[in-house]
Design an enzyme around this catalytic site. Structure first.
Site, PDB file in Angstrom:
ATOM      1  N   SER A   1     -46.588 -32.226 -15.164  1.00 35.74           N
ATOM      2  CA  SER A   1     -45.504 -31.452 -14.570  1.00 35.74           C
ATOM      3  C   SER A   1     -44.555 -32.410 -13.841  1.00 35.74           C
ATOM      4  O   SER A   1     -43.978 -33.291 -14.474  1.00 35.74           O
ATOM      5  CB  SER A   1     -46.080 -30.377 -13.641  1.00 35.74           C
TER       6      SER A   1
ATOM      7  N   HIS B   1     -48.082 -23.355 -18.774  1.00 35.01           N
ATOM      8  CA  HIS B   1     -48.145 -24.539 -17.928  1.00 35.01           C
ATOM      9  C   HIS B   1     -49.568 -24.984 -17.605  1.00 35.01           C
ATOM     10  O   HIS B   1     -49.872 -26.168 -17.569  1.00 35.01           O
ATOM     11  CB  HIS B   1     -47.388 -24.259 -16.621  1.00 35.01           C
TER      12      HIS B   1
ATOM     13  N   ASP C   1     -44.617 -22.089 -21.493  1.00 37.67           N
ATOM     14  CA  ASP C   1     -44.591 -22.664 -20.145  1.00 37.67           C
ATOM     15  C   ASP C   1     -43.396 -22.128 -19.365  1.00 37.67           C
ATOM     16  O   ASP C   1     -42.254 -22.251 -19.797  1.00 37.67           O
ATOM     17  CB  ASP C   1     -44.517 -24.191 -20.248  1.00 37.67           C
TER      18      ASP C   1
END
Length: 718
Positions: free
Chosen positions: A570, A690, A655
């Site tokens: 991320s 995610h 995501d």
């Protein structure tokens, strides 16, 4: 244009290591001789602040935007998946071996530590061979009859992804509110179950963050509603059990799209709070839980550069704030006089201690602190007005409050872990000062912590700052530069990456790897200034800290260039993109998970989830100075014609945090410009978002793939 992958029988040997430092060796790594997918070039021109940029791969966002190239995007991502699978086919036996050994360490039939709330003991239990959990309770005592409130294994049948969040039982013990996400975009539908009848009611509350807060009447539920396009937490609504969500009342609407909002309840059950918080400023509203139809009152109006949170005691409110206190302090005020003019000192500010939170009880307060990069807990006796810290005895560890839902108790639970100590739950009597271990994560297969060593060291980085590094390795591992080392970091949002145990990580340590966490600026490990020095116009400190930690580990013979691997996800994936642009020859392999690598494009697009919430973290590129600084480090913008390390990039089609097209565009540009024979692999999970898979074993398959990638680069096949 793009080329489909055919047979991959021909094998090409390539050299992926280099010579030079002591302990390095040349590794011959064989990869299939297959042409990588080539993304179509469709120039898109961006002109901002007089700066013209041509983006050849902007079209890859069409699936997200529902544009004309949506189908082509899916085709391309699937081609990349086929290519990655083919390139890593030789590792499939190792992946299976890794998965099986990691899964074998997990106690499949297990149970969480029960906690007492309102006359019931609540816990989760897992069954052998099942991916999810059962949420259960027993009335009165642990020898009571078990009541299964939710059987998530049954609920998730036939679903590729299934996440349950925000389990909240009403004060009268009758209703259970819970959120379900079946898409992996963190957009939950709240359901309500009548625990008396076992019926899941017709109430369906859409587009929420998943959690709800019950008022004292056990019929009114407050929840956070998301914007359907941006997914911003935007409104707080009030729902009445048994009614349509279409008539739910909006009790708060956040107009500042840089703030996140949420709703919570005080531990003593007397107040409901609405919290609105950005990176730099916050505001709290409050309401007596027994008066759910009344209007929320502002506790203290928001101010620039002032964060605060509120804790309710029986006789006063406590306010944890950074107002005139960079590392935060705790103040108090009367229940009927909440304006800051009435705030009085309770726990003063300390220059070298960061206050991270407070856990309230009738007679005690537990303060979570951080000093010199280590977490700590300090007990405050509210009656005697004394305090003392707890001691934990390891060089690097993590301690956090555990589940503490009861207000009228002298007993406090906390979780403890380190790089060698499995997750442990302790119970501490704040009056008698006695503690007991309630549960420690059981690692099947005979784990012995004495076979491993944990260290804490400090790297002096280029501007003279000392950056902590936590390390773990198996006893007997040589520090002569020959050991492979896996270096991890995050470095954003003030999120501290504290050391914790991982049974999956043993698969690397047992194969000779050293594992290290670089506690770089942008986190909050060393206090609030540590965060301030790693965001906005100081963001590059995060990247140079990580690079300098890598160099430190090489200089001190923990590893060498030919054996150094990096990983981040991320915002930590942004870190990976930056460090391979800035120091590409330092790493033999890099894993970038769901990486935020197209910073400028994303931050210019307010329709992308989270964009406006992030302005205080990265800057607003509509402002020229912020735009130019962002562009100077954004990984996608700074790809050049040079040799990059071997790279594995992962993403999820759904995501909501970092959209799939950022890593897809980045990989396409790297392929087009890079020199040398190092591989660049992209794996897109077409079902998840995610956080990856929702099942407790499925994620191990992703872990096995990542481990197999760096083990292959290291020449380890077993």
């Amino acid at each position: 244009m793009r080329r489909k992958i055919g047979n991959y029988i021909i094998i090409l040997s390539m050299i992926t290591g280099s010579c030079g430092s002591q302990g390095e060796k040349v590794k011959n790594v064989s990869w299939p001789d297959i042409q990588a997918p080539v993304a179509a070039i469709k120039p898109y021109t961006r002109i901002v602040h007089g700066d013209t940029v041509v983006d050849n791969y902007y079209w890859l966002n069409d699936y997200f935007k529902k544009g004309p190239d949506s189908a082509s995007v899916i085709d391309y991502l699937q081609e990349e998946n086929v290519y990655t699978a083919a390139m890593l086919k030789s590792t499939e036996p190792l992946q299976m071996k890794l998965y099986n050994e990691m899964k074998a360490r997990v106690k499949e039939k297990d149970e969480s530590v029960p906690y007492l709330e309102n006359g019931y003991y609540y816990y989760r239990r897992t069954d052998e061979g099942r991916q999810y959990f059962k949420f259960c309770r027993k009335k009165g005592g642990l020898d009571g009859t078990e009541e299964v409130l939710l059987d998530v294994d049954e609920m998730a049948k036939g679903m590729a992804y299934y996440a349950v969040s925000g389990l909240e039982v009403s004060p009268d013990n009758r209703y259970l509110a819970y959120g379900v996400d079946t898409v992996s975009r963190r957009e939950y539908v709240i359901h309500i179950k009548d625990l008396q009848t076992g019926e899941v009611m017709k109430d369906r509350i859409m587009q929420t963050t998943g959690g709800g807060v019950w008022a004292a009447d056990s019929k009114t539920l407050f929840y956070t509603h998301k914007n359907p396009v941006t997914l911003l937490s935007e409104k707080i609504k009030r729902h009445v059990v048994g009614t349509s969500s279409a008539i739910d009342v909006e009790v708060y609407h956040e107009k500042d799209n840089t703030n996140y909002i949420g709703v919570s309840k005080s531990k003593n059950g007397k107040y409901i709070f609405i919290e609105s918080e950005g990176t730099l400023s916050s505001e709290v509203r409050y309401l007596r839980a027994e008066q759910p139809n009344e209007a929320f009152r502002v506790f203290q109006a928001r101010q620039n550069d002032v964060l605060y949170s509120v804790t309710a005691l029986d006789d006063r409110f406590l306010i944890t704030t950074n107002k005139n206190a960079q590392n935060f302090k705790v103040l108090s005020c009367a229940l009927d006089a909440t304006n800051q003019d009435n705030w009085q000192d309770f726990i003063p500010h300390c220059e070298d201690v960061l206050i991270e939170g407070v856990d309230e009880f009738k007679d005690f307060l537990v303060v979570s602190e951080r000093k010199n990069g280590l977490t700590n807990l300090t007990i405050h006796d509210l009656k005697n007005k004394t305090s003392y810290p707890l001691d934990f005895g390891e060089p690097t560890y993590t301690v956090r409050p555990s589940v503490n839902v009861e207000y009228n108790t002298d007993v406090f639970r906390y979780g403890y872990t380190s790089l060698v100590t499995p997750a442990s739950t302790f119970e501490y009597n704040m009056r008698s000062k006695e503690k007991s271990l309630l549960k420690q994560q059981e690692v099947l297969g005979g784990y012995n912590k004495d076979e491993y060593v944990t260290e804490r060291t400090f790297a002096k980085v280029r501007d003279g700052v000392l950056v902590p590094i936590s390390l773990v390795y198996k006893k007997g591992t040589k520090k002569d530069g020959s050991a492979p080392l896996h270096l991890y970091a995050y470095g954003s949002y003030g999120a501290s990456m504290d050391p914790s145990f991982s049974s999956a990580r043993l698969s690397l340590l047992n194969r000779g790897f050293i594992y290290a966490i670089a506690h770089i600026r942008g986190g909050e490990e060393m206090g609030r200034q540590w965060y301030e020095d790693g965001k906005l116009q100081k963001k590059k400190n995060t990247f140079t800290d990580f690079i300098d930690c890598g160099k430190y580990l090489i200089d001190n013979k923990y590893t060498s260039k030919g054996h150094l691997y990096a990983e981040g996800g991320s915002a930590g994936g942004l870190l990976m993109g930056a460090i391979i642009n800035m120091a590409p020859d330092l790493w033999n392999g890099v894993i970038a998970a769901v990486p935020f690598v197209d910073v400028v494009t994303t931050m210019l697009d307010e329709t992308i989830p989270l964009t406006t919430n992030e302005y205080d973290e990265w800057g607003n590129p509509n402002e020229k100075e912020a735009y130019e600084y962002m562009k100077s480090y954004s990984p996608y913008e700074n790809v050049e014609a040079k040799e990059y390390p071997n790279l594995l990039v992962t993403t999820g089609l759904h995501d909501s945090q970092v959209q799939y097209f950022e890593p897809a565009k980045w990989v396409a540009r790297l392929r087009a410009l890079k020199k040398g024979n190092q591989v660049v692999l992209l794996k897109t999970d077409m079902d998840f978002g995610h956080g990856g898979a929702s099942g407790r074993f499925d994620y191990l398959k992703d872990q096995a793939l990542e481990f197999a990638f760096i083990l292959k680069l290291e020449g380890i096949t077993e």
